[in-house]
Write a protein that holds these residues in place. Structure first.
Motif, PDB file in Angstrom:
ATOM      1  N   MET A 205      -0.296  10.020  58.245  1.00  0.00           N
ATOM      2  CA  MET A 205       1.001  10.566  57.882  1.00  0.00           C
ATOM      3  C   MET A 205       1.562  11.285  59.118  1.00  0.00           C
ATOM      4  SD  MET A 205       2.002  13.259  54.806  1.00  0.00           S
ATOM      5  CE  MET A 205       0.953  12.490  53.649  1.00  0.00           C
ATOM      6  N   SER A 206       2.788  10.978  59.468  1.00  0.00           N
ATOM      7  CA  SER A 206       3.393  11.576  60.655  1.00  0.00           C
ATOM      8  C   SER A 206       3.769  13.034  60.405  1.00  0.00           C
ATOM      9  CB  SER A 206       4.641  10.787  61.063  1.00  0.00           C
ATOM     10  OG  SER A 206       5.701  11.048  60.162  1.00  0.00           O
ATOM     11  N   TYR A 207       3.987  13.733  61.487  1.00  0.00           N
ATOM     12  CA  TYR A 207       4.388  15.138  61.424  1.00  0.00           C
ATOM     13  C   TYR A 207       5.681  15.298  60.619  1.00  0.00           C
ATOM     14  CZ  TYR A 207       6.168  19.628  63.058  1.00  0.00           C
ATOM     15  OH  TYR A 207       6.680  20.891  63.122  1.00  0.00           O
ATOM     16  N   GLU A 208       6.643  14.436  60.870  1.00  0.00           N
ATOM     17  CA  GLU A 208       7.931  14.514  60.165  1.00  0.00           C
ATOM     18  C   GLU A 208       7.765  14.246  58.668  1.00  0.00           C
ATOM     19  OE1 GLU A 208      11.066  15.465  61.100  1.00  0.00           O
ATOM     20  OE2 GLU A 208      10.026  16.123  62.902  1.00  0.00           O
ATOM     21  N   GLU A 209       6.886  13.340  58.305  1.00  0.00           N
ATOM     22  CA  GLU A 209       6.647  13.072  56.890  1.00  0.00           C
ATOM     23  C   GLU A 209       5.997  14.287  56.220  1.00  0.00           C
ATOM     24  OE1 GLU A 209       4.520   9.852  53.889  1.00  0.00           O
ATOM     25  OE2 GLU A 209       4.424   9.529  56.050  1.00  0.00           O
ATOM     26  N   LYS A 210       5.084  14.920  56.908  1.00  0.00           N
ATOM     27  CA  LYS A 210       4.456  16.141  56.369  1.00  0.00           C
ATOM     28  C   LYS A 210       5.508  17.227  56.144  1.00  0.00           C
ATOM     29  CE  LYS A 210       0.045  15.287  58.662  1.00  0.00           C
ATOM     30  NZ  LYS A 210      -0.821  15.685  59.778  1.00  0.00           N
ATOM     31  N   ARG A 211       6.400  17.373  57.090  1.00  0.00           N
ATOM     32  CA  ARG A 211       7.477  18.371  56.938  1.00  0.00           C
ATOM     33  C   ARG A 211       8.379  18.026  55.760  1.00  0.00           C
ATOM     34  NH1 ARG A 211      10.874  19.202  61.865  1.00  0.00           N
ATOM     35  NH2 ARG A 211      11.821  20.662  60.449  1.00  0.00           N
ATOM     36  N   THR A 212       8.617  16.758  55.545  1.00  0.00           N
ATOM     37  CA  THR A 212       9.439  16.322  54.419  1.00  0.00           C
ATOM     38  C   THR A 212       8.754  16.651  53.100  1.00  0.00           C
ATOM     39  OG1 THR A 212      10.381  14.554  55.771  1.00  0.00           O
ATOM     40  CG2 THR A 212      10.624  14.344  53.388  1.00  0.00           C
ATOM     41  N   TRP A 213       7.446  16.468  53.025  1.00  0.00           N
ATOM     42  CA  TRP A 213       6.707  16.824  51.813  1.00  0.00           C
ATOM     43  C   TRP A 213       6.818  18.324  51.541  1.00  0.00           C
ATOM     44  CZ3 TRP A 213       4.917  14.212  47.847  1.00  0.00           C
ATOM     45  CH2 TRP A 213       4.691  12.847  47.984  1.00  0.00           C
ATOM     46  N   ILE A 214       6.713  19.120  52.586  1.00  0.00           N
ATOM     47  CA  ILE A 214       6.868  20.576  52.427  1.00  0.00           C
ATOM     48  C   ILE A 214       8.253  20.884  51.879  1.00  0.00           C
ATOM     49  CG2 ILE A 214       7.116  22.744  53.704  1.00  0.00           C
ATOM     50  CD1 ILE A 214       4.926  21.653  55.599  1.00  0.00           C
ATOM     51  N   TYR A 215       9.257  20.268  52.450  1.00  0.00           N
ATOM     52  CA  TYR A 215      10.640  20.490  52.024  1.00  0.00           C
ATOM     53  C   TYR A 215      10.826  20.117  50.553  1.00  0.00           C
ATOM     54  CZ  TYR A 215      15.709  20.744  52.865  1.00  0.00           C
ATOM     55  OH  TYR A 215      17.036  21.090  52.840  1.00  0.00           O
ATOM     56  N   ALA A 216      10.203  19.013  50.134  1.00  0.00           N
ATOM     57  CA  ALA A 216      10.312  18.575  48.741  1.00  0.00           C
ATOM     58  C   ALA A 216       9.652  19.573  47.798  1.00  0.00           C
ATOM     59  CB  ALA A 216       9.683  17.195  48.572  1.00  0.00           C
ATOM     60  N   VAL A 217       8.473  20.038  48.153  1.00  0.00           N
ATOM     61  CA  VAL A 217       7.761  20.993  47.295  1.00  0.00           C
ATOM     62  C   VAL A 217       8.536  22.301  47.187  1.00  0.00           C
ATOM     63  CG1 VAL A 217       5.660  22.398  47.121  1.00  0.00           C
ATOM     64  CG2 VAL A 217       5.491  19.967  47.676  1.00  0.00           C
ATOM     65  N   VAL A 218       9.025  22.788  48.302  1.00  0.00           N
ATOM     66  CA  VAL A 218       9.790  24.040  48.292  1.00  0.00           C
ATOM     67  C   VAL A 218      11.101  23.859  47.528  1.00  0.00           C
ATOM     68  CG1 VAL A 218      11.035  25.675  49.776  1.00  0.00           C
ATOM     69  CG2 VAL A 218       8.733  24.953  50.384  1.00  0.00           C
ATOM     70  N   ALA A 219      11.717  22.677  47.651  1.00  0.00           N
ATOM     71  CA  ALA A 219      12.983  22.403  46.955  1.00  0.00           C
ATOM     72  C   ALA A 219      12.816  22.395  45.446  1.00  0.00           C
ATOM     73  CB  ALA A 219      13.572  21.076  47.426  1.00  0.00           C
ATOM     74  N   ILE A 220      11.610  22.183  44.963  1.00  0.00           N
ATOM     75  CA  ILE A 220      11.335  22.226  43.527  1.00  0.00           C
ATOM     76  C   ILE A 220      10.803  23.602  43.121  1.00  0.00           C
ATOM     77  CG2 ILE A 220       9.758  21.340  41.748  1.00  0.00           C
ATOM     78  CD1 ILE A 220      12.084  19.525  42.280  1.00  0.00           C
ATOM     79  N   ALA A 221       9.886  24.148  43.913  1.00  0.00           N
ATOM     80  CA  ALA A 221       9.200  25.390  43.537  1.00  0.00           C
ATOM     81  C   ALA A 221      10.134  26.597  43.497  1.00  0.00           C
ATOM     82  CB  ALA A 221       8.040  25.656  44.488  1.00  0.00           C
ATOM     83  N   ALA A 222      10.936  26.791  44.515  1.00  0.00           N
ATOM     84  CA  ALA A 222      11.799  27.981  44.575  1.00  0.00           C
ATOM     85  C   ALA A 222      12.810  28.008  43.425  1.00  0.00           C
ATOM     86  CB  ALA A 222      12.495  28.068  45.929  1.00  0.00           C
ATOM     87  N   PRO A 223      13.553  26.921  43.180  1.00  0.00           N
ATOM     88  CA  PRO A 223      14.464  26.948  42.036  1.00  0.00           C
ATOM     89  C   PRO A 223      13.739  27.085  40.701  1.00  0.00           C
ATOM     90  CG  PRO A 223      15.094  25.206  43.528  1.00  0.00           C
ATOM     91  CD  PRO A 223      13.777  25.733  43.996  1.00  0.00           C
ATOM     92  N   ALA A 224      12.545  26.514  40.589  1.00  0.00           N
ATOM     93  CA  ALA A 224      11.788  26.628  39.333  1.00  0.00           C
ATOM     94  C   ALA A 224      11.424  28.080  39.048  1.00  0.00           C
ATOM     95  CB  ALA A 224      10.530  25.765  39.393  1.00  0.00           C
ATOM     96  N   VAL A 225      10.990  28.798  40.071  1.00  0.00           N
ATOM     97  CA  VAL A 225      10.667  30.225  39.902  1.00  0.00           C
ATOM     98  C   VAL A 225      11.929  30.999  39.538  1.00  0.00           C
ATOM     99  CG1 VAL A 225       9.893  32.306  41.130  1.00  0.00           C
ATOM    100  CG2 VAL A 225       8.652  30.148  41.408  1.00  0.00           C
ATOM    101  N   TYR A 226      13.024  30.709  40.218  1.00  0.00           N
ATOM    102  CA  TYR A 226      14.290  31.394  39.945  1.00  0.00           C
ATOM    103  C   TYR A 226      14.752  31.134  38.510  1.00  0.00           C
ATOM    104  CZ  TYR A 226      19.287  32.322  39.931  1.00  0.00           C
ATOM    105  OH  TYR A 226      20.536  32.760  39.590  1.00  0.00           O
ATOM    106  N   VAL A 227      14.739  29.887  38.082  1.00  0.00           N
ATOM    107  CA  VAL A 227      15.190  29.538  36.730  1.00  0.00           C
ATOM    108  C   VAL A 227      14.292  30.193  35.681  1.00  0.00           C
ATOM    109  CG1 VAL A 227      15.412  27.608  35.096  1.00  0.00           C
ATOM    110  CG2 VAL A 227      16.393  27.435  37.379  1.00  0.00           C
ATOM    111  N   THR A 228      13.002  30.209  35.934  1.00  0.00           N
ATOM    112  CA  THR A 228      12.079  30.865  35.002  1.00  0.00           C
ATOM    113  C   THR A 228      12.419  32.341  34.865  1.00  0.00           C
ATOM    114  OG1 THR A 228      10.341  29.303  35.613  1.00  0.00           O
ATOM    115  CG2 THR A 228       9.649  31.340  34.534  1.00  0.00           C
TER     116      THR A 228
END
Length: 139
Positions: A1-24
């Protein structure tokens, strides 16, 4: 997995986790407080700041663990990033119509701000998903 793909996975997880915590958090307040009286500004700023901080810290760890690849982009990474950006732009532009109409019809700020936040979160997630699919399957 390339460095850029790893960064994209991080971005995806954060894009779900932060709003989920806020909505909760906000949904926890809805039971006892009318929505227009909920103090959402501080919670939203913490969610946004936390998402930015989490992305930076996780990106640093990824950079340390794959120091040989860090910061290197090939043509494929650039093309995937470009296409993801274009899709993100169109998705965000379409989603922003709703808060614009809400502002024109003088809907309470709570709803407008949360709709804008939702647009950012959905755009970030869809942008990430498109890039991950492109890395896995190609265009």
């Amino acid at each position: 997995m390339s460095y850029e793909e790893k960064r994209t996975w991080i971005y995806a997880v954060v894009a779900i986790a932060a709003p989920a915590v806020y909505v909760t958090y906000i949904l926890g307040k809805v039971a006892s407080t009318p929505v227009t009286n909920i103090d959402y500004v501080g919670a939203m700023l913490i969610a946004i700041g936390g998402a930015i901080l989490a992305s930076i810290v996780a990106g640093m760890f990824i950079g340390i663990s794959s120091s040989k690849e860090a910061g290197r982009k090939d043509e494929r990474d650039q093309e995937i990033g470009h296409r993801g950006f274009i899709l993100g732009f169109f998705v965000f532009s379409i989603l922003m119509v709703a808060p614009l109409v809400m502002a024109m019809t003088e809907v309470p700020h709570f709803w407008i701000a949360n709709t804008i936040y939702l647009a950012f979160a959905l755009t970030a997630f869809l942008y990430s998903v498109l890039k991950i699919v492109a890395y896995r399957r190609g265009f």
